[in-house]
Enzyme design. Structure first.
Site, PDB file in Angstrom:
ATOM      1  N   ASP A  21       0.869  -1.087   0.029  1.00  0.00           N
ATOM      2  CA  ASP A  21       0.097  -0.061  -0.011  1.00  0.00           C
ATOM      3  C   ASP A  21       0.819   1.251  -0.051  1.00  0.00           C
ATOM      4  O   ASP A  21       1.802   1.248   0.896  1.00  0.00           O
ATOM      5  CB  ASP A  21      -0.814  -0.015   1.080  1.00  0.00           C
ATOM      6  CG  ASP A  21      -1.514   1.160   1.381  1.00  0.00           C
ATOM      7  OD1 ASP A  21      -2.022   1.829   0.488  1.00  0.00           O
ATOM      8  OD2 ASP A  21      -2.113   1.623   2.709  1.00  0.00           O
ATOM      9  N   ASN A  23      -0.340   4.576  -0.034  1.00  0.00           N
ATOM     10  CA  ASN A  23      -1.170   5.710   0.581  1.00  0.00           C
ATOM     11  C   ASN A  23      -1.823   5.706   1.745  1.00  0.00           C
ATOM     12  O   ASN A  23      -2.640   6.603   2.140  1.00  0.00           O
ATOM     13  CB  ASN A  23      -1.857   6.216  -0.571  1.00  0.00           C
ATOM     14  CG  ASN A  23      -3.164   5.486  -0.959  1.00  0.00           C
ATOM     15  OD1 ASN A  23      -3.185   4.128  -0.321  1.00  0.00           O
ATOM     16  ND2 ASN A  23      -3.954   5.789  -1.745  1.00  0.00           N
ATOM     17  N   ASP A  25      -4.211   3.672   2.966  1.00  0.00           N
ATOM     18  CA  ASP A  25      -5.816   3.229   3.087  1.00  0.00           C
ATOM     19  C   ASP A  25      -5.809   1.810   3.249  1.00  0.00           C
ATOM     20  O   ASP A  25      -7.054   1.270   3.196  1.00  0.00           O
ATOM     21  CB  ASP A  25      -6.466   3.831   1.659  1.00  0.00           C
ATOM     22  CG  ASP A  25      -6.085   2.799   0.473  1.00  0.00           C
ATOM     23  OD1 ASP A  25      -4.979   2.191   0.483  1.00  0.00           O
ATOM     24  OD2 ASP A  25      -6.690   2.994  -0.717  1.00  0.00           O
ATOM     25  N   ASP A  29      -1.672  -1.090  -3.908  1.00  0.00           N
ATOM     26  CA  ASP A  29      -1.906  -0.392  -5.187  1.00  0.00           C
ATOM     27  C   ASP A  29      -0.788  -0.384  -6.089  1.00  0.00           C
ATOM     28  O   ASP A  29       0.099  -0.725  -5.959  1.00  0.00           O
ATOM     29  CB  ASP A  29      -2.452   1.140  -4.643  1.00  0.00           C
ATOM     30  CG  ASP A  29      -1.363   1.692  -3.748  1.00  0.00           C
ATOM     31  OD1 ASP A  29      -0.244   1.527  -3.907  1.00  0.00           O
ATOM     32  OD2 ASP A  29      -1.908   2.128  -2.571  1.00  0.00           O
ATOM     33  N   ASP A  98      -3.985 -10.323 -15.941  1.00  0.00           N
ATOM     34  CA  ASP A  98      -4.970 -11.392 -15.671  1.00  0.00           C
ATOM     35  C   ASP A  98      -6.256 -10.999 -16.713  1.00  0.00           C
ATOM     36  O   ASP A  98      -6.692  -9.793 -16.730  1.00  0.00           O
ATOM     37  CB  ASP A  98      -5.481 -11.232 -14.329  1.00  0.00           C
ATOM     38  CG  ASP A  98      -5.810 -12.707 -13.847  1.00  0.00           C
ATOM     39  OD1 ASP A  98      -6.576 -13.375 -14.577  1.00  0.00           O
ATOM     40  OD2 ASP A  98      -5.285 -12.824 -12.690  1.00  0.00           O
ATOM     41  N   ASP A 199      -8.067 -16.205 -16.946  1.00  0.00           N
ATOM     42  CA  ASP A 199      -8.926 -16.679 -16.037  1.00  0.00           C
ATOM     43  C   ASP A 199      -9.895 -17.984 -16.468  1.00  0.00           C
ATOM     44  O   ASP A 199     -10.487 -17.823 -17.516  1.00  0.00           O
ATOM     45  CB  ASP A 199      -9.517 -15.661 -15.443  1.00  0.00           C
ATOM     46  CG  ASP A 199     -10.307 -16.187 -14.120  1.00  0.00           C
ATOM     47  OD1 ASP A 199      -9.530 -16.420 -13.047  1.00  0.00           O
ATOM     48  OD2 ASP A 199     -11.532 -15.866 -13.866  1.00  0.00           O
ATOM     49  N   GLU A 241      -5.534 -20.719 -17.359  1.00  0.00           N
ATOM     50  CA  GLU A 241      -6.109 -21.463 -15.920  1.00  0.00           C
ATOM     51  C   GLU A 241      -7.047 -22.396 -16.443  1.00  0.00           C
ATOM     52  O   GLU A 241      -8.141 -22.195 -16.932  1.00  0.00           O
ATOM     53  CB  GLU A 241      -6.710 -20.431 -14.991  1.00  0.00           C
ATOM     54  CG  GLU A 241      -6.840 -21.415 -13.604  1.00  0.00           C
ATOM     55  CD  GLU A 241      -7.985 -20.658 -12.977  1.00  0.00           C
ATOM     56  OE1 GLU A 241      -8.023 -20.914 -11.559  1.00  0.00           O
ATOM     57  OE2 GLU A 241      -8.802 -19.828 -13.360  1.00  0.00           O
ATOM     58  N   HIS A 315      -3.260 -17.298  -5.482  1.00  0.00           N
ATOM     59  CA  HIS A 315      -4.227 -16.638  -4.634  1.00  0.00           C
ATOM     60  C   HIS A 315      -5.548 -17.487  -4.202  1.00  0.00           C
ATOM     61  O   HIS A 315      -6.417 -16.870  -3.465  1.00  0.00           O
ATOM     62  CB  HIS A 315      -4.519 -15.432  -5.175  1.00  0.00           C
ATOM     63  CG  HIS A 315      -5.371 -15.718  -6.661  1.00  0.00           C
ATOM     64  ND1 HIS A 315      -4.607 -16.256  -7.727  1.00  0.00           N
ATOM     65  CD2 HIS A 315      -6.660 -15.269  -6.960  1.00  0.00           C
ATOM     66  CE1 HIS A 315      -5.692 -16.476  -8.717  1.00  0.00           C
ATOM     67  NE2 HIS A 315      -6.956 -15.874  -8.329  1.00  0.00           N
ATOM     68  N   ASP A 316      -5.537 -18.635  -4.990  1.00  0.00           N
ATOM     69  CA  ASP A 316      -6.752 -19.330  -4.559  1.00  0.00           C
ATOM     70  C   ASP A 316      -6.159 -20.785  -3.645  1.00  0.00           C
ATOM     71  O   ASP A 316      -7.091 -21.427  -3.542  1.00  0.00           O
ATOM     72  CB  ASP A 316      -7.544 -19.985  -5.780  1.00  0.00           C
ATOM     73  CG  ASP A 316      -7.817 -18.819  -6.683  1.00  0.00           C
ATOM     74  OD1 ASP A 316      -8.610 -17.790  -6.265  1.00  0.00           O
ATOM     75  OD2 ASP A 316      -7.836 -18.985  -7.945  1.00  0.00           O
TER      76      ASP A 316
HETATM   77  C1  GLC Z   1     -10.122 -18.009 -11.076  1.00  0.00           C
HETATM   78  C2  GLC Z   1      -9.460 -17.003 -10.204  1.00  0.00           C
HETATM   79  C3  GLC Z   1     -10.376 -16.948  -8.947  1.00  0.00           C
HETATM   80  C4  GLC Z   1     -11.788 -16.423  -9.143  1.00  0.00           C
HETATM   81  C5  GLC Z   1     -12.281 -17.330 -10.354  1.00  0.00           C
HETATM   82  C6  GLC Z   1     -13.433 -16.630 -11.020  1.00  0.00           C
HETATM   83  O1  GLC Z   1     -10.328 -19.408 -10.549  1.00  0.00           O
HETATM   84  O2  GLC Z   1      -8.424 -17.365 -10.012  1.00  0.00           O
HETATM   85  O3  GLC Z   1      -9.624 -16.205  -7.783  1.00  0.00           O
HETATM   86  O4  GLC Z   1     -12.390 -16.531  -8.139  1.00  0.00           O
HETATM   87  O5  GLC Z   1     -11.370 -17.665 -11.366  1.00  0.00           O
HETATM   88  O6  GLC Z   1     -12.951 -15.551 -11.780  1.00  0.00           O
HETATM   89 CA    CA Z   2      -3.594   2.224  -1.266  1.00  0.00          CA
END
Ligand code: GLC
Ligand code: CA
Length: 546
Positions: A21, A23, A25, A29, A98, A199, A241, A315-316
């Site tokens: 971050d 700034n 908040d 970013d 992405d 995605d 993906e 991230h999943d």
């Molecule tokens: C993919 C992304 C996930 C998202 C899903 C729907 O699996 O990695 O984070 O929730 O698609 O877009």
């Molecule tokens: Ca920020």
């Protein structure tokens, strides 16, 4: 096989909300990412996969896009984005965006229009069906729980959402829609990005009436068309993906002469700790034998054709060191073991932010501490179904996506240096011990192990192209394989357990200096090998009789 630049690249995934971050908040970013580019350059990566930064109401943290041509206000502006692309380029880092085009947000102007009337010009950009006997057209389920169909009172039809009901699915059979997506992709390609991470791309050929979601009959036609109209005209990388891709599917998506994608990103290995035919929340312990079988099968089968991604985290997914390693006593050793095992394989490795310093899963005890829509839906459903809180939290703490989304731990100051304000998601309390500042100071840190592995990949074609061979397939706690290229052969051995392991891997005693090891060992005797917990190393064995 023709060599491509992305075959010896290492990708680093930035989840912008939690990276840095700038700034105060409490939300990461784009300016924050720019501030940390020197750090990424030091690590040695060549590509950043940036999770979505487009305008979004954040029902699914940016994976619900309301405007592909604008940046989410919390993350910054288009000028910031241009600066990020340029600053990354200066450091020889390309930026992979992405691309979320299976669905949009319900706030996207197409959907806002489409909802107005059945004869609206955007209606057919989405998937609408009449009710059947007053109910949803069929029992197709959403990945995030419940039905994939949502009824719209105004126009008296159902629309399809394979994810949350605020993520309506686009109708890829509509050519105008497809061409608008291609225009948008070209807009980004023109900016000089390094490619796209696509995605849930395997879903775009869906035939919902037949219950077909992944790998529908037209998915390859659409990707070939997309390739021709957009990224095929640039020297970029594309990664799809492909959650449920089999090896045969993967060859179709990523085969060299297919004109589709550079590589797939499939999940067979990270699905091994769930009960068969149940959901990710239904846990089962990992069997190393199964893990070796799955990873090796992909290595063998894509040897000549197709290209795979290598990853433990994103991230999943929960953090690997907590998931299958030991994030307490052997945190450093096990994190390095995972790194060595993966980065010596064939494919393009992905590092998820914080993995390179061994960040761990967070633990929550109350649902108010959760943020993710998937977790919140599951909690609600399972409470209704009569599961106990205890069971539910066991699943959430093991598999919840918030685990990997806690803010990046930069230093020992308040909130781990992520923000000067209040972070959007709590920082893991272990930040004072586990952080980048500490990792950079300690020559034996996990960070430097990753740095070395990335360097080795740049220097040795063996790692990129060498032939893979699994050893000891039935050994319950050792993971060993070789890579060979021309006259050269390397041996990779890992003790995937918390106890000492002994094995003989050579007929003659050896005195081999490790190319890399997670223990301070001068040389390895393969005839009488004694491995400490999570010990992992690589040695050159060439024509040794094993
Ligand atoms: C993919 C992304 C996930 C998202 C899903 C729907 O699996 O990695 O984070 O929730 O698609 O877009
Ligand atoms: Ca920020």
């Amino acid at each position: 096989m023709n060599k491509k630049w992305w075959q010896n690249a290492v990708v680093y995934q930035v989840y912008p909300r939690s990276f840095q971050d700038s700034n105060g908040d409490g939300i990461g970013d784009i300016k924050g990412i720019i501030q940390r580019l020197d750090y990424l350059q030091k690590l040695g990566i060549n590509v950043i996969w940036l999770s979505p930064v487009y305008q979004s109401p954040n029902d699914d943290n940016g994976y619900d896009i309301s405007d592909y041509y604008n940046i989410m206000a919390e993350f910054g502006t288009m000028e910031d984005m241009d600066e990020l692309i340029a600053e990354a380029k200066k450091r020889n880092i390309s930026l992979v965006m992405d691309l979320v085009v299976n669905h949009t947000s319900d706030e996207h102007k197409w959907f806002v229009e489409a909802k107005k009337a059945t004869d609206n010009e955007y209606r057919d950009y989405y998937v609408w069906r009449d009710p059947v006997d007053g109910k949803a057209p069929n029992d197709l389920g959403s990945v995030f729980g419940g039905s994939a169909w949502e009824y719209d009172d105004e126009t008296e039809q159902y629309f399809l959402h394979l994810f949350s009901k605020r993520q309506p699915d686009l109708n890829w059979d509509n050519k105008e829609m497809r061409y608008e997506i291609y225009d948008m992709m070209n807009f980004w390609l023109e900016k000089g990005i390094g490619g796209f991470r696509m995605d849930v791309i395997e879903l775009i050929g869906k035939v919902p009436d037949e219950g077909i979601t992944a790998n529908g009959p037209l998915v390859h036609d659409y990707l070939q068309e997309m390739n021709r109209k957009t990224f095929g005209n640039y020297d970029v990388m594309t990664v799809g993906e492909t959650n449920s891709a089999t090896i045969e599917d993967a060859k179709l998506f990523s085969g060299e002469d297919r004109q589709e994608l550079s590589m797939v990103f499939q999940f067979e290995h990270v699905n091994l700790d769930q009960q068969p035919n149940k959901s990710k929340w239904d846990l089962k312990p990992l069997s190393l034998i199964e893990l070796k079988e799955v990873l090796s099968r992909w290595q063998y089968e894509l040897q000549e054709e197709g290209w795979n991604s290598l990853f433990w985290n994103n991230h999943d997914q929960p953090r690997i060191v907590s998931r299958w390693g030991n994030d307490q006593e052997f945190r450093v050793e096990s994190a390095k073991m995972f790194a060595i095992l993966l980065h010596m394989m064939k494919g393009t490795p992905y590092i998820y932010q914080g993995e390179e310093i061994g960040m761990t899963n967070s633990v929550i005890t109350d649902i108010s501490q959760a943020d993710d829509v998937e977790t919140l839906n599951m909690y609600r459903e399972r409470i209704e179904e009569g599961y106990s809180e205890k069971e539910i939290f066991e699943s959430i703490n093991a598999k919840g996506r918030d685990n990997a989304r806690t803010p990046m731990q930069w230093d020992h100051t308040a909130e781990g240096g992520f923000t000067s304000g209040k972070p959007w998601l709590a920082v893991n309390p272990n930040y004072s011990a586990i952080n980048v500042e500490q990792a950079l100071k300690d020559k034996e840190s996990i960070f430097y192990c990753y740095q070395k592995l990335i360097q080795l990949r740049k220097e040795h074609s063996l790692i990129v192209y060498g032939k893979y061979e699994l050893l000891l397939p039935d050994h319950p706690t050792l993971f060993a394989y070789t890579r060979s290229y021309g006259e050269e052969k390397w041996l990779i051995v890992a003790n995937f357990s918390e106890t000492e392991n002994q094995i003989s891997l050579s007929q003659e005693p050896t005195d081999l200096k490790p190319i890399i090891s997670n223990r301070k060992v001068e040389s390895y005797n393969l005839k009488e090998l004694i491995l400490s917990p999570y010990e992992a190393f690589v040695v050159k064995v060439d024509d040794l009789v094993m």
